[in-house]
Motif scaffolding. Structure first.
Motif, PDB file in Angstrom:
ATOM      1  N   LEU A  81      61.670 -31.920   1.171  1.00 34.85           N
ATOM      2  CA  LEU A  81      62.437 -31.450   2.646  1.00 34.85           C
ATOM      3  C   LEU A  81      63.422 -30.138   1.368  1.00 34.85           C
ATOM      4  N   PRO A  82      63.976 -31.029   0.483  1.00 36.05           N
ATOM      5  CA  PRO A  82      65.023 -30.408  -0.409  1.00 36.05           C
ATOM      6  C   PRO A  82      64.366 -28.521  -1.183  1.00 36.05           C
ATOM      7  N   PHE A  83      63.418 -29.187  -0.692  1.00 34.74           N
ATOM      8  CA  PHE A  83      62.718 -28.100  -2.005  1.00 34.74           C
ATOM      9  C   PHE A  83      61.996 -26.377  -0.737  1.00 34.74           C
ATOM     10  N   THR A  84      62.017 -27.217  -0.097  1.00 37.15           N
ATOM     11  CA  THR A  84      61.406 -26.338   1.730  1.00 37.15           C
ATOM     12  C   THR A  84      61.881 -25.043   2.431  1.00 37.15           C
ATOM     13  N   ASP A  85      61.590 -23.859   1.922  1.00 36.40           N
ATOM     14  CA  ASP A  85      61.961 -22.799   2.676  1.00 36.40           C
ATOM     15  C   ASP A  85      61.568 -22.511   3.817  1.00 36.40           C
ATOM     16  N   ARG A  86      60.697 -23.247   4.760  1.00 36.34           N
ATOM     17  CA  ARG A  86      59.762 -22.946   5.606  1.00 36.34           C
ATOM     18  C   ARG A  86      59.195 -24.168   6.607  1.00 36.34           C
ATOM     19  N   VAL A  87      59.454 -24.367   7.896  1.00 34.06           N
ATOM     20  CA  VAL A  87      58.796 -25.554   8.449  1.00 34.06           C
ATOM     21  C   VAL A  87      57.400 -25.028   9.785  1.00 34.06           C
ATOM     22  N   TYR A  88      56.133 -24.923   9.195  1.00 29.67           N
ATOM     23  CA  TYR A  88      55.557 -25.203  10.675  1.00 29.67           C
ATOM     24  C   TYR A  88      55.942 -25.867  11.383  1.00 29.67           C
ATOM     25  N   MET A  89      56.076 -26.135  12.949  1.00 31.70           N
ATOM     26  CA  MET A  89      56.151 -27.012  13.265  1.00 31.70           C
ATOM     27  C   MET A  89      55.458 -27.065  14.356  1.00 31.70           C
ATOM     28  N   THR A  90      54.172 -28.277  15.536  1.00 31.05           N
ATOM     29  CA  THR A  90      53.961 -28.370  16.436  1.00 31.05           C
ATOM     30  C   THR A  90      54.446 -29.434  17.239  1.00 31.05           C
ATOM     31  N   GLU A  91      55.365 -29.059  17.949  1.00 29.83           N
ATOM     32  CA  GLU A  91      56.311 -30.109  19.071  1.00 29.83           C
ATOM     33  C   GLU A  91      55.091 -30.146  19.698  1.00 29.83           C
ATOM     34  N   VAL A  92      54.699 -31.867  20.096  1.00 24.80           N
ATOM     35  CA  VAL A  92      53.467 -32.456  20.591  1.00 24.80           C
ATOM     36  C   VAL A  92      54.525 -32.950  22.164  1.00 24.80           C
ATOM     37  N   ALA A  93      53.885 -32.169  22.879  1.00 26.57           N
ATOM     38  CA  ALA A  93      54.972 -32.706  24.618  1.00 26.57           C
ATOM     39  C   ALA A  93      54.273 -34.438  24.656  1.00 26.57           C
ATOM     40  N   ALA A  94      54.833 -35.109  23.834  1.00 23.09           N
ATOM     41  CA  ALA A  94      54.673 -36.363  23.976  1.00 23.09           C
ATOM     42  C   ALA A  94      55.399 -37.198  23.735  1.00 23.09           C
ATOM     43  N   ARG A  95      55.087 -38.891  23.832  1.00 21.37           N
ATOM     44  CA  ARG A  95      55.999 -39.562  23.216  1.00 21.37           C
ATOM     45  C   ARG A  95      55.208 -41.511  22.709  1.00 21.37           C
ATOM     46  N   PRO A  96      54.469 -41.090  21.590  1.00 23.05           N
ATOM     47  CA  PRO A  96      53.098 -41.759  21.585  1.00 23.05           C
ATOM     48  C   PRO A  96      54.359 -43.455  20.648  1.00 23.05           C
ATOM     49  N   ASP A  97      53.641 -44.519  20.607  1.00 23.13           N
ATOM     50  CA  ASP A  97      54.212 -45.202  19.642  1.00 23.13           C
ATOM     51  C   ASP A  97      53.582 -44.949  18.559  1.00 23.13           C
ATOM     52  N   GLY A  98      54.372 -45.241  17.276  1.00 16.59           N
ATOM     53  CA  GLY A  98      53.511 -44.831  16.146  1.00 16.59           C
ATOM     54  C   GLY A  98      54.695 -45.385  14.981  1.00 16.59           C
ATOM     55  N   ASP A  99      53.961 -45.388  13.327  1.00 16.57           N
ATOM     56  CA  ASP A  99      55.032 -46.037  12.916  1.00 16.57           C
ATOM     57  C   ASP A  99      55.129 -45.002  11.739  1.00 16.57           C
ATOM     58  N   ALA A 100      55.173 -43.439  11.980  1.00 15.42           N
ATOM     59  CA  ALA A 100      55.796 -42.913  10.684  1.00 15.42           C
ATOM     60  C   ALA A 100      55.939 -41.548  11.568  1.00 15.42           C
ATOM     61  N   PHE A 101      57.402 -41.111  10.746  1.00 16.83           N
ATOM     62  CA  PHE A 101      58.524 -40.576  11.898  1.00 16.83           C
ATOM     63  C   PHE A 101      58.536 -39.092  11.078  1.00 16.83           C
ATOM     64  N   PHE A 102      58.673 -37.913  11.497  1.00 13.37           N
ATOM     65  CA  PHE A 102      59.378 -37.229  10.321  1.00 13.37           C
ATOM     66  C   PHE A 102      60.960 -36.641  10.534  1.00 13.37           C
ATOM     67  N   PRO A 103      61.260 -36.546   9.202  1.00 13.54           N
ATOM     68  CA  PRO A 103      63.080 -36.138   9.034  1.00 13.54           C
ATOM     69  C   PRO A 103      63.083 -35.932   9.965  1.00 13.54           C
ATOM     70  N   GLU A 104      64.590 -36.145  11.093  1.00 10.55           N
ATOM     71  CA  GLU A 104      65.464 -34.796  11.510  1.00 10.55           C
ATOM     72  C   GLU A 104      65.990 -34.225  10.929  1.00 10.55           C
ATOM     73  N   LEU A 105      65.515 -32.520  11.102  1.00 14.52           N
ATOM     74  CA  LEU A 105      66.170 -31.437  10.580  1.00 14.52           C
ATOM     75  C   LEU A 105      67.898 -30.856  10.867  1.00 14.52           C
ATOM     76  N   ASP A 106      68.132 -30.694  10.183  1.00 12.20           N
ATOM     77  CA  ASP A 106      69.918 -30.577  10.408  1.00 12.20           C
ATOM     78  C   ASP A 106      69.913 -28.893  10.724  1.00 12.20           C
ATOM     79  N   PRO A 107      70.505 -28.835  11.838  1.00  8.86           N
ATOM     80  CA  PRO A 107      70.360 -27.886  12.616  1.00  8.86           C
ATOM     81  C   PRO A 107      71.219 -26.156  12.103  1.00  8.86           C
ATOM     82  N   GLY A 108      72.664 -26.800  10.888  1.00  7.30           N
ATOM     83  CA  GLY A 108      72.934 -26.112  10.217  1.00  7.30           C
ATOM     84  C   GLY A 108      71.955 -25.818   9.075  1.00  7.30           C
TER      85      GLY A 108
END
Length: 170
Positions: free
Chosen positions: A115-142
């Motif tokens: 993430l500190p080296f990343t310039d761009r994020v192609y995100m697919t936001e899935v309209a669901a709330r599944p159980d899981g054990d791997a998470f994407f880090p929260e992005l700072d809107p600033g």
């Protein structure tokens, strides 16, 4: 040639989940087609668990696998031990391929490290709330600006509606 853009490609549920027990917690055929189009002809960087879950090198792409197990070897895959080495190698491969991007494709630890080296994020936001054990880090809107958003209804082979979002570092 200018330095290639470092881009993350990720599908994230509303609750931040990106994986469950080493697999995707949904079926989104349309997103897999988009993933293929975005990454084709470019170096892709992934962790060993992500590679193992895919089960083979992705065709048409240079596959770089990040792992602490230096003896790890698989046909059609470059193995590196840390994110800086992965990005340096990805830059060299991008130059050889004439590619303008290096694609980070998961999983959680690799996303966090890159993430500190990343310039761009192609995100697919899935309209669901599944159980899981791997998470994407929260992005700072600033630090991140939404460039575009495209809502997509669930297709015939999709479990959920989703949105394609393009984010770029401010």
């Amino acid at each position: 040639m200018t330095m290639p853009t470092v881009s993350i490609v990720v599908a994230v549920a509303e609750n931040g989940v990106i994986g469950a027990k080493g697999a995707l917690p949904w079926r989104l055929s349309s997103d897999l087609k988009r993933f293929r189009a975005l990454t084709m002809g470019k170096p892709v960087i992934m962790g060993r668990h992500t590679f193992d879950s895919i089960g083979k090198a992705l065709d048409g792409r240079e596959n770089i696998v990040l792992t602490r197990f230096s003896k790890y070897a698989y046909k059609g895959v470059w193995v590196v031990e840390d994110i800086e080495e992965a990005l340096d190698f990805g830059r060299r491969l991008a130059e050889e391929l004439g590619a303008d991007e290096i694609m980070i494709i998961g999983g959680e630890q690799v996303y966090r490290a890159s993430l500190p080296f990343t310039d761009r994020v192609y995100m697919t936001e899935v309209a669901a709330r599944p159980d899981g054990d791997a998470f994407f880090p929260e992005l700072d809107p600033g630090e991140w600006q939404e460039i575009s958003r495209e809502p997509c209804p669930a297709g015939e082979r999709d479990d959920h509606p989703h949105s394609y979002i393009l984010l770029e570092r401010r």
